[in-house]
Scaffold this motif. Structure first.
Motif, PDB file in Angstrom:
ATOM      1  N   PHE A 293       0.792  -1.249  -0.155  1.00  0.00           N
ATOM      2  CA  PHE A 293      -0.723  -0.140   0.142  1.00  0.00           C
ATOM      3  C   PHE A 293       0.851   1.703  -0.092  1.00  0.00           C
ATOM      4  CE2 PHE A 293      -2.777  -3.100   2.116  1.00  0.00           C
ATOM      5  CZ  PHE A 293      -3.700  -3.092   1.292  1.00  0.00           C
ATOM      6  N   LEU A 294       1.935   1.521   0.384  1.00  0.00           N
ATOM      7  CA  LEU A 294       2.342   1.994   0.218  1.00  0.00           C
ATOM      8  C   LEU A 294       3.025   2.517  -0.687  1.00  0.00           C
ATOM      9  CD1 LEU A 294       5.262   1.766   3.592  1.00  0.00           C
ATOM     10  CD2 LEU A 294       3.859   3.619   3.412  1.00  0.00           C
ATOM     11  N   THR A 295       3.209   1.892  -1.638  1.00  0.00           N
ATOM     12  CA  THR A 295       3.815   1.964  -3.161  1.00  0.00           C
ATOM     13  C   THR A 295       2.439   3.312  -3.739  1.00  0.00           C
ATOM     14  OG1 THR A 295       5.066  -0.543  -3.930  1.00  0.00           O
ATOM     15  CG2 THR A 295       4.445   1.197  -5.493  1.00  0.00           C
ATOM     16  N   ILE A 296       1.610   2.763  -3.438  1.00  0.00           N
ATOM     17  CA  ILE A 296       0.780   3.658  -4.033  1.00  0.00           C
ATOM     18  C   ILE A 296       0.359   4.573  -3.564  1.00  0.00           C
ATOM     19  CG2 ILE A 296      -2.307   3.934  -4.602  1.00  0.00           C
ATOM     20  CD1 ILE A 296      -1.643   0.748  -4.084  1.00  0.00           C
ATOM     21  N   TYR A 297       1.171   4.883  -1.775  1.00  0.00           N
ATOM     22  CA  TYR A 297       0.045   6.043  -1.528  1.00  0.00           C
ATOM     23  C   TYR A 297       1.913   7.423  -1.888  1.00  0.00           C
ATOM     24  CZ  TYR A 297       0.965   8.633   3.036  1.00  0.00           C
ATOM     25  OH  TYR A 297       1.474   9.714   3.493  1.00  0.00           O
ATOM     26  N   ASN A 298       2.612   6.528  -1.846  1.00  0.00           N
ATOM     27  CA  ASN A 298       3.779   7.510  -2.558  1.00  0.00           C
ATOM     28  C   ASN A 298       3.756   8.452  -3.676  1.00  0.00           C
ATOM     29  OD1 ASN A 298       5.499   6.872  -0.458  1.00  0.00           O
ATOM     30  ND2 ASN A 298       6.928   5.322  -1.077  1.00  0.00           N
TER      31      ASN A 298
END
Length: 1138
Positions: A293-298
């Motif tokens: 989910f951090l991939t999308i968040y960044n």
């Protein structure tokens, strides 16, 4: 569904939901997900189970059904076959052990030896490892290997990488399933012990050898029926499976989804297609690690920052958040202050990433940063919950609070300074749950250490408040977990790096649960570093080597050690997250004196972290060591910058909605437009983001997969063609360069046909997603139970068609073959109106002139057999012609445009009236590339297919292709290999793609139809009417004009078929529409009358005494090379043939 034993529950699941979709996989040939039903799944599982029972009973019959039943191993990425084997084991009581596909050979060997596994089910890519272990005698109990994806005809020796191991049987899964069908055993007769082992799940083994967690059959039921696993029972669960099935959370969720009668889609196994697959499956429940989910968040943060900057720049007086009147810099912006209108704009670009149907989003496996939870809650539709659990204990807490029935206590860890007497109390988290295992498989040492007084000791350091909220603050042992859930054992890495390089004396590896990789503190070996410096730098006689302290501050030295760490890591096959991405060089070694080593000469990790805390934090924030001065542009931003630059510099109108100020070229790096987004380093996420940008800024919808795979030149041309078709023609025909110097089209857009993805080109996804088309089986007026032939008869009755009322749409009517097809249609008693598609406003006039010439030619060749005078004959011909053309309806359109370039009224007319479509139109050009011909030859076929499958009325299609698609020859059943297409001309490639589209639509039930492949089409058999632009005609004219021919061609032969014969065959195939012809291919060539090349030469020599000027009235025979030079020496004046 929840009552009974595991096998009873599974059998009820199969039979209660028999007709429902169960498991879906991506079908490459159809470019979509297709699901097998629970009934089909039961058949596959039962076949596997029966075969497995038969094989195991031959050597272990006395152990089956007992607590000593041998285990079988499952090893692959997530696949349908993995779960077939898993369910089969569950039905007949044979325990299984899941082995992660990424496990190394050493780990696999340990697991197989400990479990004494006699049978392995694996994917083909893992076969060589298992075969090698068996051959080396490392796994003496291994007797059978079942390969999930080993196809018929593939050599086992090649697949295993060596001679197949002696005493080990290697099965293809298809063979294994077939064997099971022959077994006459009642699957319902199997009874198992609830306390028998169901599966063993091995931990990652980051601190040593992996530990096997034992799950009994009754315990597994508690897991898959536990509220902490299920989440919210009211949610209709649609699961998307993309994580390793050996991981318990993934396996539990998959089982629980099917137990509820819902469906699960399995991703195709390539990370670049992950988000494309997810959008097709559209799951309602999504769980993964924070890293995912951090991939999308960044991406979201970057997009929000850009949008916020634009918002502030439009204010009357942009004020930075530092209190000055200067415009805000990227580093000074506080995104929490961005207004909701800005956040909503960015939110709309992201909320379809998971398909838009998510209802529950679970984040677990590592600590979850609070901003991530806030982001997921705001942007996506589902309820977001962070979870905490372990393989050994199951679910422990959700949203920070313990689940019902979970007991938690803390245990002092004095060596780390964590005590239960602290305020708040701190210590190792120990839990007792209903889903907890009793111990590790054949491992009493670790069992005694981790399971004490009925509690499992997690190794996590945390706090627990009075209302049960759990907060993790550390790990007990010298291991840590990264944000993506990966455990890292730093001591193991430190030993590898210190022993692997002469330049490195000491290393301290640091990681964080908030980061996705490690960083390092490195002490160089002083003598080795000074020697390297002397060898690689010029030293003056009166100067000395810099001090070690100064050397450690030099960028080349830092780069040297980064390179050295990477070299050693790659040598030991370390994953990327275990190789430091940034380092700090420390000139002073760790020692007891500076308290960085313990009395046992081990690194004092708490002291190291305390001493270098600030430096380590700076490494995370500034990995390059240089302060950021500007935002690094993303790949998708760079593409947009150059796309808009190209449009501006070539006079292509840019929609007023586009934020031009956002796409300045000042800091944009150059890009190569011949590359795809994937080749530039982009992924599925970047493609979707760019797709949203193009939609938002330019109003053009572009599929993410098209962006991901096609060259940027093709993408640019597509966007321009949608905005300004007239400008697109100039764009395509005239090579040009962007004035910025960044983007250029050296040879025009789309010329690199070597990179064409033929699988994508032949996809009929455009039919699957169209709302206006239906399959034949979905017609409301057709009963579901009819078979294909009955359905065809029923359609005919419903539409009340008779032969003389058949209405035809013909494309390509002004072409050489098309005009004779039209002539035959207009003269057929079976045919009613004939609708012809023509470019321009004078289409009807051109067609009438063509038809009049054909009538004159035929009349002259056949002679006047009518009685009466000249005037009477003239009036008779005019009457006959008028009657014939009264059936002709000419529509203005263009094959290369959407909806064939027809007006809305004309399109609706043919959609409602036409019964049969003959798609004959194409740009016949053997010089242009596939990309050049695609708009006319392929896009038109897609539009025709949409028309034929329109909901209002289905139409029979006859597609006229070319024998040229068979580059290596063959008959109607010959399949063209994709790797041979590069040897075809662009025209033949376009015809092959169109064929695949038509056949795909037929196979998928959208239309009924047939195909014909004409050979070399010659002149009319009666009138001699020929195609003066045809290559064969031009060749004969060239031979005549040169008075010479290549000697190599003398023995050649050619097959020529008269145009009138081809036209009659096409019309007959189209008007008959017999059900037996559905999907068939017909070759229209002349194999009876072969023309030798020498016969052509002799005919030219007999053309007349004045035709050839050289002695003997014969043509010269030249070598092909000389003949070609002679041909090139001619002036380009038009050739005439007498």
């Amino acid at each position: 569904m929840a009552e009974g034993t595991l096998e009873e529950i599974l059998l009820r699941m199969f039979r209660c939901y028999a007709d429902r979709p169960a498991i879906g996989t991506y079908i490459e040939s159809r470019q979509r997900y297709e699901y097998i039903s629970f009934k089909v799944l039961e058949q596959l599982v039962t076949s596997f189970a029966m075969s497995l029972y038969h094989v195991m009973s031959t050597s272990h019959a006395h152990l089956l059904g007992t607590n000593h039943t041998p285990l079988i191993a499952l090893c692959s990425v997530v696949r349908l076959e993995w779960y077939i084997a898993d369910y089969a084991c569950a039905l007949i009581g044979i325990p299984s052990v899941g082995i992660t596909a990424s496990s190394d050979k050493e780990t696999i060997s340990f697991i197989l030896s400990q479990t004494e596994t006699p049978l392995v089910v694996c994917s083909q890519d893992k076969l060589s490892i298992f075969a090698s272990l068996a051959s080396n005698g490392d796994t003496p109990g291994l007797k059978h290997i079942i390969v999930m994806d080993l196809n018929e005809g593939e050599d086992v020796a090649i697949m295993t990488g060596s001679v197949p191991p002696v005493g080990v049987t290697i099965w293809r899964l298809t063979e294994f399933l077939k064997k099971g069908k022959d077994q006459l055993i009642n699957i319902a007769s199997f009874k198992t012990d609830p306390e028998q082992i169901y599966t063993i799940a091995y931990t990652s083994g980051s601190t040593g050898t992996p530990k096997g967690c034992v799950f009994s059959r009754s315990l597994w039921l508690k897991h898959i029926l536990s509220p902490s696993t299920i989440g919210f029972m009211g949610i209709k669960r649609i699961w998307f499976s993309f994580q390793p099935p050996s991981h318990m959370m993934e396996r539990e969720s998959f089982h629980m989804t099917l137990l509820g009668g819902y469906k699960a889609g399995i991703y195709r196994g390539t990370i670049e297609h992950l988000f494309d697959d997810m959008r097709m499956v559209r799951p309602t429940v999504i769980t993964s690690t924070p890293r995912f989910f951090l991939t999308i968040y960044n991406k979201y943060q970057q997009a929000l920052l850009e949008e916020y900057r634009q918002y502030l720049s439009k204010q009357d007086k942009p004020v930075s958040q530092t209190g000055t009147d200067e415009p805000p810099s990227p580093d000074s912006l506080d995104l929490s202050q961005a207004p909701y209108e800005v956040k909503d704009i960015v939110k709309d670009r992201f909320n379809e990433y998971f398909g838009g149907r998510e209802r529950l989003i679970g984040v677990g496996g590592a600590a979850v940063p609070p901003p991530l939870i806030q982001f997921l809650s705001r942007v996506f539709n589902g309820l977001v919950q962070d979870g905490y659990g372990t393989t050994e204990a199951g679910g422990i807490a959700g949203g920070g609070y313990t689940y019902s029935g979970v007991h938690v206590k803390l245990r002092d860890v004095p060596e780390m300074g964590y005590l239960t007497t602290d305020i708040p109390p701190r210590g190792e988290i120990c839990v007792k749950t209903d889903t907890m295992i009793s111990g590790y498989y054949k491992n009493t040492k670790d069992t005694d250490e981790k399971f004490q007084d009925g509690y499992f000791c997690t190794g996590d350091i945390g706090t627990v408040d009075s209302i049960g909220q759990v907060t993790i603050i550390d790990r007990k042992k010298n291991i840590f977990k990264l944000s993506q859930g990966e455990f890292v054992a730093p001591e193991k890495l430190e030993n590898i790096f210190e022993n692997g390089s002469r330049l490195i004396e000491q290393v301290f590896i640091h990681g964080s649960i908030w980061r996705d990789g490690v960083i390092g503190l490195v002490v160089p070996h002083k003598d080795a570093l000074e020697k390297w410096w002397i060898e690689n730098n010029t030293i003056e006689e009166d100067s000395s080597v810099p001090d070690i302290k100064d050397l450690c501050t030099l960028r080349p030295v830092v780069d040297l050690f980064l390179s050295e760490l990477r070299r050693v890591g790659e040598k030991h096959c370390l994953p990327g997250w275990e190789i430091p991405s940034s380092i700090l060089l420390e000139p002073n070694p760790f020692s007891q004196e500076n308290k960085l080593l313990t009395c046992t000469l081990k690194k004092s990790r708490p002291q190291l972290e305390l001493r270098y805390r600030e430096e380590l934090e700076r490494l995370y924030e500034e990995p390059s060591g240089d302060k950021k001065t500007s935002i690094k542009r993303s790949i998708e931003d760079n593409v947009m910058i150059h796309l808009i630059s190209v449009m501006k510099n070539n006079g292509i109108p840019i929609p007023p909605s586009c934020s031009l100020s956002k796409y300045s070229t000042d800091d944009a790096p150059p890009i190569n437009v011949s590359l795809t987004l994937t080749q530039m380093g982009g992924d599925s996420l970047a493609a979707m983001f760019l797709s949203n940008l193009i939609q938002d800024e330019l109003g053009v919808a572009v599929p993410a997969l098209k962006i991901l795979k096609e060259p940027l030149s093709s993408l640019f041309y597509f966007v321009v063609s949608q905005i300004s078709p007239s400008k697109a023609l100039e764009f395509k025909d005239s090579p040009f360069s962007s004035q910025t110097g960044h983007a250029s089209f050296e040879s025009g857009p789309g010329r690199n046909d070597a990179e064409i993805n033929w699988q994508r080109e032949t996809s009929i996804h455009f039919l699957h997603v169209s709302s206006s088309v239906t399959k034949l089986s979905d017609r409301d007026d057709i009963p579901r139970e009819l078979d294909d032939e009955e359905r065809s008869e029923e359609v005919t009755k419903k539409e009340n068609l008779t032969d003389d009322q058949i209405k035809i749409l013909l494309t390509g009517s002004t072409g050489f073959l098309g005009r004779f097809i039209l002539w035959n249609l207009l003269n057929s008693e079976k045919c009613g109106l004939v609708y012809c598609l023509c470019r321009g406003d004078n289409g009807k006039e051109r067609l009438l002139n063509i038809l009049k010439k054909l009538q004159v030619e035929l009349s002259e060749m056949k002679g006047d057999k009518q009685g009466g005078g000249v005037e009477e004959k003239r009036r008779g011909k005019e009457s006959s012609f008028s009657k014939m053309v009264s059936k002709l309806v000419v529509l203005s359109g263009d094959l290369g445009l959407v909806r064939l370039g027809l007006s809305e009224g004309d399109y609706n007319l043919i959609a409602r009236e036409v019964d049969v479509v003959i798609h004959n139109g194409a740009n016949v050009n053997h010089v242009l590339s596939y990309t050049d011909l695609k708009p006319t030859n392929v896009t038109s076929t897609k539009e025709i297919l949409k028309l034929c499958s329109e909901r209002i009325k289905h139409k029979y299609l006859h597609f006229v292709s070319s024998i040229g698609v068979l580059i290596e020859g063959g008959d109607e059943t010959t399949e063209v290999k994709k790797d041979r297409l590069r040897h075809c001309s662009g025209y033949c490639q376009s015809k092959w793609v169109s064929e695949q589209l038509v056949l795909g639509a037929i196979d998928n039930g959208y239309i009924k139809g047939s195909l014909s492949r004409p050979g070399l089409i010659g002149a009319h058999s009666v009138t001699g009417h020929l195609n003066r632009t045809d290559w064969f005609y031009l060749l004969v004219c060239g031979l005549y004009h040169l008075k010479a021919y290549p000697s190599e061609w003398g023995t050649g032969k050619t097959l020529v078929i008269p145009v009138d014969t081809v036209a009659q065959a096409v019309v007959a195939l189209s008007l008959n529409r017999i059900s037996e012809s559905n999907g068939l291919v017909y070759h229209l060539d002349n194999r009876e009358s072969v023309v030798n090349f020498n016969d052509i030469i002799r005919s030219l020599e007999k053309a007349g005494p004045d035709s050839l000027k050289h002695q003997g009235n014969q043509m010269y025979s030249q070598l092909l090379l000389k003949w070609d030079r002679l041909h090139l020496s001619l002036s380009p004046s038009p050739l005439t043939c007498v």
